[in-house]
Write a protein that holds these residues in place. Structure first.
Motif, PDB file in Angstrom:
ATOM      1  N   HIS A 202      40.238  35.608  42.074  1.00  0.00           N
ATOM      2  CA  HIS A 202      39.911  36.758  42.911  1.00  0.00           C
ATOM      3  C   HIS A 202      39.695  38.032  42.105  1.00  0.00           C
ATOM      4  CE1 HIS A 202      44.273  36.266  42.761  1.00  0.00           C
ATOM      5  NE2 HIS A 202      44.288  37.561  42.623  1.00  0.00           N
TER       6      HIS A 202
ATOM      7  N   ILE B 209      46.477  44.800  30.371  1.00  0.00           N
ATOM      8  CA  ILE B 209      47.479  45.357  31.284  1.00  0.00           C
ATOM      9  C   ILE B 209      48.869  45.027  30.757  1.00  0.00           C
ATOM     10  CG2 ILE B 209      48.499  45.132  33.583  1.00  0.00           C
ATOM     11  CD1 ILE B 209      45.709  44.607  34.671  1.00  0.00           C
TER      12      ILE B 209
ATOM     13  N   ARG C 295      41.113  50.217  28.642  1.00  0.00           N
ATOM     14  CA  ARG C 295      40.944  48.821  29.040  1.00  0.00           C
ATOM     15  C   ARG C 295      39.505  48.553  29.445  1.00  0.00           C
ATOM     16  NH1 ARG C 295      45.911  49.056  32.303  1.00  0.00           N
ATOM     17  NH2 ARG C 295      44.703  49.178  34.206  1.00  0.00           N
TER      18      ARG C 295
ATOM     19  N   THR D 119      48.661  49.987  37.765  1.00  0.00           N
ATOM     20  CA  THR D 119      47.835  48.785  37.679  1.00  0.00           C
ATOM     21  C   THR D 119      48.460  47.594  38.398  1.00  0.00           C
ATOM     22  OG1 THR D 119      47.272  49.599  35.527  1.00  0.00           O
ATOM     23  CG2 THR D 119      46.575  47.377  36.060  1.00  0.00           C
TER      24      THR D 119
ATOM     25  N   LYS E  15      47.951  47.892  42.000  1.00  0.00           N
ATOM     26  CA  LYS E  15      46.600  47.522  42.427  1.00  0.00           C
ATOM     27  C   LYS E  15      46.425  46.012  42.436  1.00  0.00           C
ATOM     28  CE  LYS E  15      44.321  51.661  40.696  1.00  0.00           C
ATOM     29  NZ  LYS E  15      43.659  52.161  39.494  1.00  0.00           N
ATOM     30  N   LEU E  16      47.002  45.374  41.412  1.00  0.00           N
ATOM     31  CA  LEU E  16      46.905  43.924  41.303  1.00  0.00           C
ATOM     32  C   LEU E  16      47.570  43.261  42.515  1.00  0.00           C
ATOM     33  CD1 LEU E  16      45.709  42.289  38.947  1.00  0.00           C
ATOM     34  CD2 LEU E  16      48.027  41.875  38.164  1.00  0.00           C
TER      35      LEU E  16
ATOM     36  N   ARG F  10      45.539  43.625  45.576  1.00  0.00           N
ATOM     37  CA  ARG F  10      44.451  42.684  45.455  1.00  0.00           C
ATOM     38  C   ARG F  10      44.867  41.302  45.944  1.00  0.00           C
ATOM     39  NH1 ARG F  10      40.502  44.006  42.288  1.00  0.00           N
ATOM     40  NH2 ARG F  10      38.738  42.604  42.530  1.00  0.00           N
ATOM     41  N   ASN F  11      46.056  40.883  45.477  1.00  0.00           N
ATOM     42  CA  ASN F  11      46.549  39.572  45.868  1.00  0.00           C
ATOM     43  C   ASN F  11      46.752  39.468  47.373  1.00  0.00           C
ATOM     44  OD1 ASN F  11      46.649  38.436  43.325  1.00  0.00           O
ATOM     45  ND2 ASN F  11      48.635  39.341  42.879  1.00  0.00           N
TER      46      ASN F  11
ATOM     47  N   THR G  21      43.496  39.055  49.298  1.00  0.00           N
ATOM     48  CA  THR G  21      42.809  37.772  49.248  1.00  0.00           C
ATOM     49  C   THR G  21      43.291  36.841  50.350  1.00  0.00           C
ATOM     50  OG1 THR G  21      44.402  37.053  47.596  1.00  0.00           O
ATOM     51  CG2 THR G  21      42.254  37.761  46.799  1.00  0.00           C
TER      52      THR G  21
END
Lengths: 224, 403
Positions: free
Chosen positions: A101, A113, A122, B4, B7-8, B11-12, B15
């Motif tokens: 994803h 990260i 990055r 970060t 955000k990750l 995102r998960n 989904t």
């Protein structure tokens, strides 16, 4: 004489399957020097994958020791291993193993990260790496929208994210057709020549092994 | 902190939108219950206590019957006799005594007839106390003159009971004519605002209830502590009853206004604890929902976890990613629940403004909101902890090989 960048010293790996103990690696020793391009070749079940996991600090030996630049890694904590793994090693897998994803760009940024690289850097770095592999147009595509060859190139880009010394490729062409496989091997060769990366390829295929400078054969858990 | 991982995690969650939202709804329901019930009960508590605090602190209330059957005493036939009233009046520290009596009678106004509760009050002594200690204020007209056939009505009477009722007009009660001389301002609850009051003497004449009272209000003199006077009234009443009737059953209740406020405050507190305990169960169920979702997520993402570890993710990083995810589920659920809960409480407030049983204010304090949000975030993190830990403990090699 130069010191090896990575050393396996009399490494044993034993798995217990219930009461049965299975020795997958039986006292292997190996010196890897900076700038090597080597293949570990053997049939399935020979212990080559386990050997690769130990070289990549994903697994620890049951007996024996692994040295990275003269430091005994076997004594490191899991988190410390994770840190040097992300810093020193780049993995390329047979199944590509991209996160489905995330876009190509985000997949390449992921290892950074974990090394706490700031977001701006990055992105810049990841874009550069993708561009160097001719993937700049694919940066915002997800793995499902890419061909096998493109996915593997993204995976190589990811392995380069933290500019590691060593790239470990586990059957990198195993899921690709011959032409695409050749292209991938060519990229690895380039990385060895131009970027002076240490490349270790694990394969059962002698054609793939032939790209490397040094071939080590493994059978029944021992180098032959 | 680097956003970060956050955000990750988002995102998960994105989904798997359906599963994430369903999990969130589970939390929403729990938080919604807690917030709406707590803000309403807090509102009721504030309203009731506010009413009680309007009463002067130097008032003592005497009811016939035990405290446990206050309702029986208020509605039933139990009465304090004239001797009882006399005894209270004579008690040291009692400055003034207001006996109150009520009875249901038919009242007619402009051709309309209704059965209403008529209150008899000795205006001469009572008006001062009502004005000073019970918050009575005139909305229209004037106060009634003691001994005359004049009535004063609560705020609700011209609105609901006899719509369009005006002062200086006549009504009949038990066949006798009365002049409506005043309308009171709202006293804050429907029961008091429906009151129709007349002088006690007149009340006795027209109802035939010649003796006693259902309720006695005693005003204590400022040099005596209300609680001491309460004790003395009790003793006096017991003495009187022993002497006159040869019985010593304490079938009466004497309470100071402060004591009543305490009792009511305590009862409301207990109710709130009970509400909180019950609604907490709903939140725990929501938390179990989060745990379930997170376990499923770890299981589905075994390979992904392996890959992340291979590219350098520490165990603590994996734990963080999963904890943030469950925390977000909890927090968003909490946010939704808080908004809905306060929404419902406000709707109830509006409803009670239109149909007043009493005047309720939904009390959604910033603390309650903060509590709702933090508590649900906390539940999210707790529920996510075990799944996150099991994810982080995965052996990277096994995880990578997992198909």
């Amino acid at each position: 004489m130069a010191m090896p960048i990575l050393q396996l010293k009399n490494v044993w790996k034993t798995f217990s399957l219930g009461k049965v103990k299975l020795d997958v690696l039986k006292g292997v020793s190996l010196d890897i020097y900076s700038g090597d391009f080597m293949s570990i070749m053997g049939p399935s079940g020979s212990g080559k994958s386990t050997c690769m996991y130990i070289i990549g600090f994903l697994d620890v030996p049951t007996k024996g020791a692994v040295f990275l630049q003269q430091k005994n890694v076997s004594e490191f904590s899991q988190d410390k291993l994770a840190h040097i793994r992300g810093r020193k090693i780049g993995f390329v897998f047979q199944q590509f193993n991209l996160l489905p994803h995330l876009t190509a760009l985000e997949n390449v940024m992921l290892p950074m990260i974990f090394q706490k690289v700031v977001e701006k850097e990055r992105e810049t770095r990841a874009k550069q790496i993708l561009a160097s592999l001719d993937l700049d147009k694919r940066a915002h595509h997800k793995p499902g929208e890419l061909s096998g060859g493109e996915q593997q190139r993204v995976a190589i880009a990811r392995s380069l994210a933290n500019d590691p010394d060593i790239i470990l490729a586990d059957e990198p062409t195993g899921n690709l057709d011959t032409t695409t496989g050749k292209a991938i091997m060519h990229i690895l060769k380039q990385l060895h020549q131009d970027k002076k990366k240490t490349i270790i390829v694990v394969t059962h295929d002698s054609i793939i092994a032939d790209y490397s400078k040094r071939i080590i054969r493994i059978k029944d858990g021992q180098f032959i | 902190m680097d956003t970060t991982l956050f955000k990750l995690s988002i995102r998960n969650l994105k989904t798997r939108p359906i599963r994430s939202w369903l999990t969130i709804i589970g939390v929403v329901i729990g938080v919604f219950l807690i917030i709406s019930l707590l803000s309403l009960s807090e509102g009721i508590k504030t309203a009731v206590l506010q009413q009680l605090r309007m009463m002067g602190k130097d008032l003592v209330m005497v009811f016939p019957g035990e405290i446990s059957d206050v309702m029986v005493a208020m509605t039933g036939d139990l009465k304090l006799s004239d001797e009882d009233i006399e005894a209270i009046k004579k008690t040291k520290g009692v400055e003034n005594v207001v006996p109150m009596a009520w009875k249901a009678e038919v009242m007619g106004y402009k051709g309309e007839k209704k059965t209403v509760l008529i209150y008899g009050n000795p205006w001469k002594d009572a008006l001062e106390i009502y004005k000073r200690d019970m918050g009575w204020q005139l909305f229209q007209g004037r106060w009634p003159v003691p001994g005359k056939r004049e009535i004063i009505v609560g705020d609700v009477v011209p609105k609901d009971v006899f719509p369009g009722m005006k002062i200086n007009t006549e009504a009949t009660i038990a066949g006798k004519k009365f002049e409506i001389v005043g309308v009171l301002k709202s006293l804050g609850n429907k029961q008091d605002d429906s009151m129709i009051g007349m002088d006690l003497e007149v009340f006795r004449q027209i109802t035939g209830e010649r003796k006693g009272a259902q309720f006695v209000l005693a005003k204590t003199s400022s040099t005596y502590a209300a609680d001491d006077v309460v004790e003395r009234i009790k003793t006096e009443l017991q003495e009187t009853r022993k002497r006159r009737r040869g019985e010593d059953l304490p079938s009466f209740t004497v309470l100071s206004s402060e004591k009543i406020t305490d009792i009511v405050g305590n009862i409301m507190g207990i109710i709130q604890v009970a509400i909180f305990a019950l609604a907490s169960i709903a939140i725990i169920v929501g938390g179990i929902g989060i745990m379930n979702t997170m376990y499923t997520a770890t299981h589905e993402r075994i390979k992904e976890i392996g890959v992340m570890k291979a590219v350098g993710a520490k165990n603590t990083t994996i734990t963080m990613i999963f904890l943030i995810e469950s925390g977000i589920l909890g927090f968003v659920g909490g946010l939704g629940g808080t908004v809905l809960g306060i929404g419902l409480a406000k709707i109830m407030e509006l409803y009670f403004q239109v149909h007043p049983i009493f005047y309720l204010k939904a009390s959604a304090s910033p603390w309650l909101i903060l509590f709702g949000l933090l508590f649900s975030f906390f539940i999210g993190c707790i529920s996510g902890f075990l799944p996150a830990r099991s994810a982080s403990k995965l052996n990277p090699v096994d995880a990578l090989r997992y198909e």
